[in-house]
Design a protein around this motif. Structure first.
Motif, PDB file in Angstrom:
ATOM      1  N   ALA A   1      53.239  55.935  55.898  1.00  0.00           N
ATOM      2  CA  ALA A   1      51.899  55.488  56.191  1.00  0.00           C
ATOM      3  C   ALA A   1      51.035  56.434  54.777  1.00  0.00           C
ATOM      4  O   ALA A   1      51.413  57.534  54.779  1.00  0.00           O
ATOM      5  CB  ALA A   1      51.193  55.768  57.269  1.00  0.00           C
ATOM      6  N   VAL A   2      50.156  55.585  54.204  1.00  0.00           N
ATOM      7  CA  VAL A   2      49.405  56.340  53.138  1.00  0.00           C
ATOM      8  C   VAL A   2      47.902  56.617  53.796  1.00  0.00           C
ATOM      9  O   VAL A   2      47.334  55.603  54.191  1.00  0.00           O
ATOM     10  CB  VAL A   2      49.373  55.662  51.838  1.00  0.00           C
ATOM     11  N   PRO A   3      47.476  57.668  53.483  1.00  0.00           N
ATOM     12  CA  PRO A   3      45.966  57.918  54.074  1.00  0.00           C
ATOM     13  C   PRO A   3      45.102  57.257  53.300  1.00  0.00           C
ATOM     14  O   PRO A   3      45.187  57.003  51.865  1.00  0.00           O
ATOM     15  CB  PRO A   3      45.758  59.428  53.755  1.00  0.00           C
ATOM     16  N   PHE A   4      44.185  56.655  53.968  1.00  0.00           N
ATOM     17  CA  PHE A   4      42.918  55.593  53.436  1.00  0.00           C
ATOM     18  C   PHE A   4      43.382  54.578  52.767  1.00  0.00           C
ATOM     19  O   PHE A   4      42.703  53.903  52.126  1.00  0.00           O
ATOM     20  CB  PHE A   4      42.120  56.666  52.572  1.00  0.00           C
ATOM     21  N   ALA A   5      44.738  53.989  52.960  1.00  0.00           N
ATOM     22  CA  ALA A   5      45.171  52.944  52.305  1.00  0.00           C
ATOM     23  C   ALA A   5      44.756  51.555  53.012  1.00  0.00           C
ATOM     24  O   ALA A   5      44.552  50.570  52.094  1.00  0.00           O
ATOM     25  CB  ALA A   5      46.792  52.894  52.501  1.00  0.00           C
ATOM     26  N   ARG A   6      44.100  51.715  54.263  1.00  0.00           N
ATOM     27  CA  ARG A   6      43.416  50.580  54.554  1.00  0.00           C
ATOM     28  C   ARG A   6      42.015  50.169  53.871  1.00  0.00           C
ATOM     29  O   ARG A   6      41.643  49.236  54.274  1.00  0.00           O
ATOM     30  CB  ARG A   6      43.096  50.801  56.168  1.00  0.00           C
ATOM     31  N   LEU A   7      41.598  51.014  53.154  1.00  0.00           N
ATOM     32  CA  LEU A   7      40.379  50.756  52.187  1.00  0.00           C
ATOM     33  C   LEU A   7      40.912  49.696  50.950  1.00  0.00           C
ATOM     34  O   LEU A   7      39.785  49.294  50.697  1.00  0.00           O
ATOM     35  CB  LEU A   7      39.768  51.960  51.730  1.00  0.00           C
ATOM     36  N   LEU A   8      42.105  49.553  50.941  1.00  0.00           N
ATOM     37  CA  LEU A   8      42.366  48.779  49.768  1.00  0.00           C
ATOM     38  C   LEU A   8      41.792  47.323  49.935  1.00  0.00           C
ATOM     39  O   LEU A   8      41.457  46.934  48.970  1.00  0.00           O
ATOM     40  CB  LEU A   8      44.058  48.738  49.611  1.00  0.00           C
ATOM     41  N   GLY A   9      42.105  46.830  51.112  1.00  0.00           N
ATOM     42  CA  GLY A   9      41.541  45.366  51.273  1.00  0.00           C
ATOM     43  C   GLY A   9      40.165  45.179  50.887  1.00  0.00           C
ATOM     44  O   GLY A   9      39.633  44.550  50.173  1.00  0.00           O
ATOM     45  N   PRO A  10      39.146  46.092  51.714  1.00  0.00           N
ATOM     46  CA  PRO A  10      37.930  45.921  51.335  1.00  0.00           C
ATOM     47  C   PRO A  10      37.315  46.080  50.135  1.00  0.00           C
ATOM     48  O   PRO A  10      36.708  45.196  49.486  1.00  0.00           O
ATOM     49  CB  PRO A  10      36.985  46.856  52.505  1.00  0.00           C
ATOM     50  N   VAL A  11      38.111  46.911  49.305  1.00  0.00           N
ATOM     51  CA  VAL A  11      37.826  47.441  47.948  1.00  0.00           C
ATOM     52  C   VAL A  11      38.157  46.279  47.229  1.00  0.00           C
ATOM     53  O   VAL A  11      37.327  45.727  46.215  1.00  0.00           O
ATOM     54  CB  VAL A  11      38.361  48.764  47.394  1.00  0.00           C
ATOM     55  N   LEU A  12      39.167  45.505  47.447  1.00  0.00           N
ATOM     56  CA  LEU A  12      39.621  44.489  46.590  1.00  0.00           C
ATOM     57  C   LEU A  12      38.822  43.248  47.037  1.00  0.00           C
ATOM     58  O   LEU A  12      38.298  42.380  46.010  1.00  0.00           O
ATOM     59  CB  LEU A  12      41.172  43.993  47.111  1.00  0.00           C
ATOM     60  N   VAL A  13      38.164  42.958  48.089  1.00  0.00           N
ATOM     61  CA  VAL A  13      37.329  41.680  48.382  1.00  0.00           C
ATOM     62  C   VAL A  13      35.922  42.240  47.342  1.00  0.00           C
ATOM     63  O   VAL A  13      35.469  41.225  46.892  1.00  0.00           O
ATOM     64  CB  VAL A  13      36.947  41.815  49.912  1.00  0.00           C
ATOM     65  N   VAL A  14      35.725  43.291  47.319  1.00  0.00           N
ATOM     66  CA  VAL A  14      34.195  43.767  46.926  1.00  0.00           C
ATOM     67  C   VAL A  14      34.612  43.554  45.256  1.00  0.00           C
ATOM     68  O   VAL A  14      33.740  43.058  44.810  1.00  0.00           O
ATOM     69  CB  VAL A  14      33.761  45.355  47.007  1.00  0.00           C
ATOM     70  N   ALA A  15      35.634  43.866  44.854  1.00  0.00           N
ATOM     71  CA  ALA A  15      35.899  43.877  43.473  1.00  0.00           C
ATOM     72  C   ALA A  15      36.037  42.289  43.008  1.00  0.00           C
ATOM     73  O   ALA A  15      35.298  41.823  41.980  1.00  0.00           O
ATOM     74  CB  ALA A  15      37.276  44.328  43.009  1.00  0.00           C
ATOM     75  N   VAL A  16      36.447  41.437  43.941  1.00  0.00           N
ATOM     76  CA  VAL A  16      36.496  39.911  43.465  1.00  0.00           C
ATOM     77  C   VAL A  16      35.058  39.506  43.637  1.00  0.00           C
ATOM     78  O   VAL A  16      34.571  38.526  42.697  1.00  0.00           O
ATOM     79  CB  VAL A  16      37.545  39.105  44.573  1.00  0.00           C
ATOM     80  N   TRP A  17      34.198  39.816  44.634  1.00  0.00           N
ATOM     81  CA  TRP A  17      33.031  39.419  44.779  1.00  0.00           C
ATOM     82  C   TRP A  17      31.966  39.881  43.389  1.00  0.00           C
ATOM     83  O   TRP A  17      31.286  39.110  42.929  1.00  0.00           O
ATOM     84  CB  TRP A  17      32.504  40.010  45.971  1.00  0.00           C
ATOM     85  N   TRP A  18      32.437  41.338  43.027  1.00  0.00           N
ATOM     86  CA  TRP A  18      31.665  41.499  41.743  1.00  0.00           C
ATOM     87  C   TRP A  18      32.041  40.774  40.824  1.00  0.00           C
ATOM     88  O   TRP A  18      31.185  40.379  39.733  1.00  0.00           O
ATOM     89  CB  TRP A  18      31.956  43.038  41.651  1.00  0.00           C
ATOM     90  N   ALA A  19      33.366  40.441  40.523  1.00  0.00           N
ATOM     91  CA  ALA A  19      33.756  39.658  39.364  1.00  0.00           C
ATOM     92  C   ALA A  19      33.158  38.446  39.352  1.00  0.00           C
ATOM     93  O   ALA A  19      32.761  37.876  38.287  1.00  0.00           O
ATOM     94  CB  ALA A  19      35.154  39.805  39.195  1.00  0.00           C
ATOM     95  N   ALA A  20      33.135  37.694  40.450  1.00  0.00           N
ATOM     96  CA  ALA A  20      32.518  36.294  40.701  1.00  0.00           C
ATOM     97  C   ALA A  20      30.953  36.300  40.343  1.00  0.00           C
ATOM     98  O   ALA A  20      30.591  35.426  39.696  1.00  0.00           O
ATOM     99  CB  ALA A  20      32.876  35.736  42.117  1.00  0.00           C
TER     100      ALA A  20
END
Length: 314
Positions: A65-84
């Motif tokens: 397990a990688v620490p704080f790796a669960r934040l990758l999904g929410p960060v990706l959603v925000v990035a797609v939202w920002w780009a759109a």
């Protein structure tokens, strides 16, 4: 007589027999404790097709397990939202961009409106979660350790599980009014059923061999509960607790739209009347942060309480 003896075949004595070929045991069959200290480990042999290949064993687990790796999904959603939003693919009247939402959140924090509503929502969700968890655990213990309790409680709670909390609102308003008691009770009912179902399933899933062992050791009722029931029911309880935390936030959204004057749900409902999508998204982000943080806290407590288990979660 001499000729008969000369014709008899000569049998070699056992001492002169050829020694049997010694088979060297596979390295996997030799226990680690019997291997000489400092000896060079023999590489394992793996069959691939018809070819014998020397190498390491294939890893089948998910990995470390990688620490704080669960934040990758929410960060990706925000990035797609920002780009759109930056590419003008989103209508700001329907869905505001991240910049407008962040600016609105800052304004709400400066005015103190967000903190006041957040405090009320946390209080309602916390009380509903507390009463719901206590009720669910007590009901699960009563139904899981007693046939009479199972016959009286399990059927009723299974029926309640099929009834959504939203359908109970008219009856709760009729009984308890439209005050804070009704809101806390509706949240607690949703949490209690979820905690009960998972804890009860874990209790009834305890191997009967442990019960027989406790009986053979002549353990008392409280010793049986402490040494057999509690360790066996903890995994299911934590699953129910995680789902109960989520249920408390879901119930909060529903009850805060019924004659509420404060709370995140009330703030979002008022923003809907004025088509303020940025305020609605601020409330949704707050709900998401609360849910993510509370789930992470429960996961941390679960890892500490169940440190004796070795699972794929690490």
């Amino acid at each position: 007589m001499t000729e008969a003896l000369s014709r008899t075949p000569t049998v070699a004595p056992a001492a002169q027999a050829e020694p049997a070929a010694q088979v060297e045991p596979a390295p996997e069959a030799v226990p680690r404790a019997e291997r000489a200290p400092g000896a060079t480990p023999v590489p394992q042999k793996v069959m691939r097709g018809s070819t014998l290949v020397r190498g390491t064993r294939r890893r089948l687990g998910p990995g470390r397990a990688v620490p704080f790796a669960r934040l990758l999904g929410p960060v990706l959603v925000v990035a797609v939202w920002w780009a759109a939003s930056a590419g003008r693919y989103l209508d700001p009247r329907i869905l505001s961009g991240p910049g407008a939402v962040a600016s609105t959140a800052v304004d709400l924090i400066r005015s103190g409106r967000l903190q006041d509503n957040m405090e009320i929502s946390l209080q309602r969700a916390g009380l509903g979660l507390l009463f719901g968890v206590l009720s669910g655990v007590l009901l699960a213990v009563a139904a899981g350790l007693s046939r009479v309790g199972e016959y009286l409680l399990d059927g009723t709670l299974q029926v309640k599980r099929a009834i959504p909390s939203l359908a109970l609102l008219p009856l709760m308003i009729l009984w308890l009014g439209i005050g804070e008691e009704m809101k806390v009770v509706v949240i607690a009912l949703g949490v209690a059923v979820v905690v009960y179902v998972n804890t009860y399933a874990s209790l009834t899933g305890i191997d009967s061999k442990y019960v027989e062992l406790a009986e053979s050791l002549d353990l008392g009722r409280w010793q049986f509960i402490r040494k057999v029931v509690v360790p066996g029911a903890l995994p299911g309880f934590f699953v129910g607790l995680r789902l109960g935390v989520t249920s408390s936030w879901l119930g909060l959204v529903v009850v805060e739209q019924v004659n509420a004057s404060k709370g995140l749900g009330y703030m979002m409902f008022q923003a809907q009347q004025y088509a303020q999508s940025d305020v609605i998204i601020v409330g949704l982000v707050c709900y998401g942060i609360f849910g993510f943080v509370s789930d992470a806290v429960v996961r941390s407590v679960e890892r500490r309480a169940l440190s004796w288990r070795r699972t794929l979660a690490g």
